[in-house]
Design an enzyme around this catalytic site. Structure first.
Site, PDB file in Angstrom:
ATOM      1  CE1 TYR A 284       7.530   0.655  -3.696  1.00 58.21           C
ATOM      2  CE2 TYR A 284       5.639   2.037  -3.250  1.00 58.21           C
ATOM      3  CZ  TYR A 284       6.786   1.406  -2.821  1.00 58.21           C
ATOM      4  OH  TYR A 284       7.187   1.525  -1.522  1.00 58.21           O
TER       5      TYR A 284
ATOM      6  CD  GLU B  69      -1.490  -2.215   2.114  1.00 57.74           C
ATOM      7  OE1 GLU B  69      -0.483  -2.116   2.844  1.00 57.74           O
ATOM      8  OE2 GLU B  69      -2.126  -3.267   1.992  1.00 57.74           O
TER       9      GLU B  69
END
Length: 154
Positions: A122, A110
């Site tokens: 990411y 998360e």
């Protein structure tokens, strides 16, 4: 010369809980105490690592938990003065490699909706967004921020 050559990653153990707590508190508005880190070492499948600058100062950390074939990147942070120097990528690469070595087939995480730098990292490494968790993060000012859930197959 690659800036990442100025850093190295070492596995962390129970003896590092004070240092991990200091790093976490320096990276996030709501830092975790040593007891929170200590509790992770009681769980099977948990691994942690610390990134060090070549001058031996700790500059970042990663904490992951492998459960069956899934690895959760529980927390990762880099001290503000060392961001955008390849440390986050080194820690992420370590996590991906260790998770795969431990039998995980995917890594989940998360990320705060306001943390665009981390989202960019990411996404550049092949993570895909799959969900939103409303009001997941507590901000220092008492407000809350959503979490973007991301996944990468290993």
């Amino acid at each position: 010369m690659n800036a990442a050559m100025n850093y190295h990653i070492h596995p962390a153990g129970l003896r590092h809980v004070e240092l991990l707590s200091k790093l976490h508190t320096s990276c996030f508005a709501k830092g975790w105490g040593p007891l929170e880190f200590e509790s992770f070492f009681e769980r099977a499948g948990v691994f942690m690592a610390i990134a060090y600058h070549q001058d031996a100062s700790p500059v970042g950390f990663v904490l992951c938990w492998v459960i069956e074939d899934q690895c959760d990147l529980v927390s990762m942070g880099v001290l503000p003065d060392y961001r955008r120097d390849g440390v986050g990528l080194m820690l992420l690469d370590y996590a991906l490699s260790e998770a795969k070595h431990m039998g995980a087939t995917s890594l989940l995480l998360e990320v705060n909706v306001n943390n665009t730098a981390a989202q960019t990292l990411y996404e550049a490494q092949g993570f895909e967004k799959f969900s939103i968790r409303k009001d997941y993060y507590a901000n220092a000012d008492g407000t809350h921020a959503d979490a973007i859930c991301m996944r990468k197959p290993l």
